[in-house]
Design a protein around this motif. Structure first.
Motif, mmCIF file in Angstrom:
data_model
loop_
_atom_site.group_PDB
_atom_site.id
_atom_site.type_symbol
_atom_site.label_atom_id
_atom_site.label_comp_id
_atom_site.label_asym_id
_atom_site.label_seq_id
_atom_site.Cartn_x
_atom_site.Cartn_y
_atom_site.Cartn_z
ATOM 1 N N VAL A 89 0.680 4.139 -2.927
ATOM 2 C CA VAL A 89 0.432 5.555 -2.644
ATOM 3 C C VAL A 89 1.527 6.425 -3.266
ATOM 4 N N LEU B 200 0.826 -1.208 0.000
ATOM 5 C CA LEU B 200 0.000 0.000 0.000
ATOM 6 C C LEU B 200 0.862 1.261 0.000
ATOM 7 N N PHE C 180 -6.760 4.213 -8.488
ATOM 8 C CA PHE C 180 -6.011 4.157 -7.225
ATOM 9 C C PHE C 180 -6.929 3.757 -6.070
ATOM 10 N N PHE D 246 -6.451 0.486 -3.877
ATOM 11 C CA PHE D 246 -6.196 0.630 -2.440
ATOM 12 C C PHE D 246 -7.175 -0.235 -1.644
#
Length: 237
Positions: free
Chosen positions: A92, A88, A110, A114
């Motif tokens: 990011v 993760l 995204f 996520f």
């Protein structure tokens, strides 16, 4: 009358001499803000790269454990779910560096990826910390119920999220295509683990680890040269 005219000329001269000096000062202040914002970005990208390397290492440990190259212990079982948590961080970093430049599609991709990684974290916890301590018959009974449906949904979401995020990065043309392709190839057997043989799952873990390590190393090397993204309204105030 002469005194008033002289005073007016002094005020006009003072105003005209002060105006041009304020504009360069404003531009200089804006450049200072831009340069000060770049340093935290470099730090963030490199933290994301370190997280990616950690995720790749844990994936390799998982593959070695599944292939019986190393023994299965409580430590290896506890480490397994950390791969998604560290991944993760890399996701990011890649999104902030490149993904958001593709507009709404990049943002949606995204968010989906996520959520998918977060749900896969739950899948790994159940498999490594719950199923490993239960008899096979109990595991089969649990998979036949709502838990099995939840595990399948999480794995499918991971496949879709990975596909969307990789496409968004490829469209942005900032991230190398080869590790993105390997990322997709490695993620597919992991998402479809219930339908593929064990060797395919082990190979997928290794390929995914290589892809993540490649992306992490590339992000680390490029951290200083990645342009800080800003909307046009901020670039041209």
């Amino acid at each position: 009358m002469l005194a008033r005219n002289a005073e007016a000329r002094r005020l006009q001269s003072f105003t005209s001499s002060q105006g041009p000096a304020e504009k360069p000062q404003h531009k200089e202040n804006f450049r200072t803000v831009q340069s000060s914002a770049a340093a935290p970005s470099v730090t963030l990208y490199r933290i994301a790269a370190v997280a990616g390397v950690g995720s790749a290492l844990i994936l390799l440990i998982n593959a070695a454990k599944r292939s019986s190259l190393i023994p299965t212990t409580d430590l290896t079982q506890l480490l397994a779910p950390l791969a998604e948590i560290l991944a993760l961080g890399l996701v990011v970093g890649l999104f902030l560096a490149f993904g958001r430049r593709t507009g709404p599609f990049g943002t949606v991709a995204f968010v989906i990826n996520f959520i998918a990684l977060a749900s896969l974290e739950g899948v790994e916890v159940v498999i490594n910390l719950v199923f490993s301590k239960l008899p096979l018959t109990t595991v089969m009974d649990l998979r036949a119920g709502p838990l099995g449906l939840a595990l399948f949904a999480g794995s499918l979401l991971f496949l879709l999220g990975t596909l969307a995020f990789a496409i968004s990065l490829a469209v942005g043309r900032g991230v190398p295509r080869i590790p993105l392709a390997l990322y997709l190839i490695g993620a597919a057997p992991i998402a479809l683990r219930a339908f593929v043989p064990e060797w395919a799952l082990d190979l997928g873990l290794v390929v995914l680890a290589i892809a993540i390590a490649w992306l992490a190393g590339w992000l680390w090397m490029r951290a200083n040269t990645i342009d800080d993204f800003r909307p046009e309204s901020m670039l041209h105030p």
